[in-house]
Scaffold this motif. Structure first.
Motif, short mmCIF file in Angstrom:
data_model
loop_
_atom_site.label_atom_id
_atom_site.label_comp_id
_atom_site.label_asym_id
_atom_site.label_seq_id
_atom_site.Cartn_x
_atom_site.Cartn_y
_atom_site.Cartn_z
N LEU A 85 0.82 -1.22 0.00
CA LEU A 85 0.00 0.00 0.00
C LEU A 85 0.85 1.26 0.00
CD1 LEU A 85 -2.79 -1.26 2.35
CD2 LEU A 85 -3.18 -0.28 0.09
N LYS A 86 0.32 2.28 -0.65
CA LYS A 86 0.99 3.57 -0.78
C LYS A 86 0.09 4.66 -0.20
CE LYS A 86 2.97 2.12 -5.22
NZ LYS A 86 3.06 2.47 -6.67
N PRO A 87 0.66 5.76 0.24
CA PRO A 87 -0.19 6.85 0.75
C PRO A 87 -1.26 7.29 -0.24
CG PRO A 87 2.09 7.24 1.34
CD PRO A 87 2.10 6.05 0.44
N GLU A 88 -0.97 7.21 -1.52
CA GLU A 88 -1.96 7.62 -2.53
C GLU A 88 -3.12 6.64 -2.67
OE1 GLU A 88 1.36 7.36 -2.91
OE2 GLU A 88 1.88 6.62 -4.92
N ASP A 89 -3.04 5.50 -1.96
CA ASP A 89 -4.18 4.58 -1.93
C ASP A 89 -5.20 4.99 -0.88
OD1 ASP A 89 -1.83 1.91 -2.42
OD2 ASP A 89 -3.19 2.79 -3.92
N THR A 90 -4.89 6.00 -0.09
CA THR A 90 -5.83 6.48 0.92
C THR A 90 -7.10 6.96 0.26
OG1 THR A 90 -4.08 7.11 2.47
CG2 THR A 90 -6.19 8.25 2.68
N ALA A 91 -8.23 6.37 0.69
CA ALA A 91 -9.52 6.68 0.04
C ALA A 91 -10.63 5.93 0.76
CB ALA A 91 -9.49 6.27 -1.43
N ALA A 92 -11.85 6.30 0.43
CA ALA A 92 -13.01 5.49 0.80
C ALA A 92 -13.22 4.48 -0.32
CB ALA A 92 -14.24 6.36 0.98
N TYR A 93 -13.33 3.21 0.03
CA TYR A 93 -13.46 2.14 -0.97
C TYR A 93 -14.90 1.64 -0.97
CZ TYR A 93 -8.47 1.98 -1.81
OH TYR A 93 -7.17 2.31 -2.18
N TYR A 94 -15.46 1.52 -2.18
CA TYR A 94 -16.84 1.11 -2.36
C TYR A 94 -16.91 -0.17 -3.19
CZ TYR A 94 -17.84 5.93 -0.97
OH TYR A 94 -17.89 7.12 -0.29
N CYS A 95 -17.78 -1.08 -2.77
CA CYS A 95 -18.04 -2.25 -3.59
C CYS A 95 -19.35 -2.04 -4.33
CB CYS A 95 -18.10 -3.52 -2.74
SG CYS A 95 -19.30 -3.50 -1.41
N ALA A 96 -19.50 -2.76 -5.44
CA ALA A 96 -20.69 -2.57 -6.26
C ALA A 96 -21.01 -3.83 -7.04
CB ALA A 96 -20.48 -1.41 -7.23
N VAL A 97 -22.29 -3.99 -7.37
CA VAL A 97 -22.78 -5.11 -8.18
C VAL A 97 -23.13 -4.59 -9.56
CG1 VAL A 97 -24.57 -6.85 -8.45
CG2 VAL A 97 -23.67 -6.34 -6.18
N ALA A 98 -22.62 -5.26 -10.58
CA ALA A 98 -22.85 -4.82 -11.95
C ALA A 98 -24.22 -5.25 -12.47
CB ALA A 98 -21.76 -5.37 -12.86
N ILE A 99 -24.66 -4.57 -13.51
CA ILE A 99 -25.91 -4.92 -14.17
C ILE A 99 -25.76 -6.26 -14.90
CG2 ILE A 99 -27.53 -4.23 -15.99
CD1 ILE A 99 -26.75 -1.30 -15.30
N GLY A 100 -24.61 -6.47 -15.52
CA GLY A 100 -24.35 -7.68 -16.28
C GLY A 100 -23.49 -8.67 -15.53
N SER A 101 -23.08 -9.71 -16.23
CA SER A 101 -22.35 -10.82 -15.62
C SER A 101 -20.84 -10.65 -15.63
CB SER A 101 -22.69 -12.12 -16.35
OG SER A 101 -24.06 -12.42 -16.24
N TRP A 102 -20.36 -9.69 -16.41
CA TRP A 102 -18.93 -9.61 -16.65
C TRP A 102 -18.28 -8.44 -15.92
CZ3 TRP A 102 -17.95 -14.13 -18.31
CH2 TRP A 102 -18.88 -14.80 -19.10
#
Length: 123
Positions: A85-102
């Protein structure tokens, strides 16, 4: 579908964290899933995505070789292993479900979003 992201925290540069995203039901098992992040005063950006069967992972150039996305459909859970990990990885991380399968990099291809988990990397 409700998504609950967890695993964020404070880590020193060079360290590792593993994020998890639990889906409320198995409706996500036929859909691609992804991780995005939003750094301070920046727009949300793509991090990684994976297809419905766990194949075809894609990564942002900035995390390629350091992050690994995976999923367990039996547990309805998405993971993001973050190494070096790097300082520039500092962030809020969000997960998501796609509309499609890929796996897809486009934010507009996602229909369900988690609430975000904060990752802070100190130098």
């Amino acid at each position: 579908v409700q998504l609950q992201a967890s695993g964020g925290g404070l880590v020193q540069a060079g360290g590792s964290l593993r994020l998890s995203c639990a889906a409320s039901r198995r409706a996500s098992s036929n859909n691609g899933m992804g991780w995005f992040r939003q750094r301070a005063e920046k727009e949300r950006e793509f991090v990684a995505a994976i297809s419905w069967n766990g194949g075809s992972p894609v990564y942002a150039d900035s995390v390629q070789g350091r992050f690994t996305i995976s999923r367990s459909n039996s547990r309805s859970t998405l993971y993001l292993q973050m190494d070096s990990l790097k300082p520039e990885d500092t962030a809020a991380y969000y997960c998501a479900v796609a509309i499609g399968s890929w796996a897809t990099r486009r934010e507009s291809d996602y229909k369900y979003w988690g609430q975000g988990t904060l990752v802070t990397v100190s130098s």
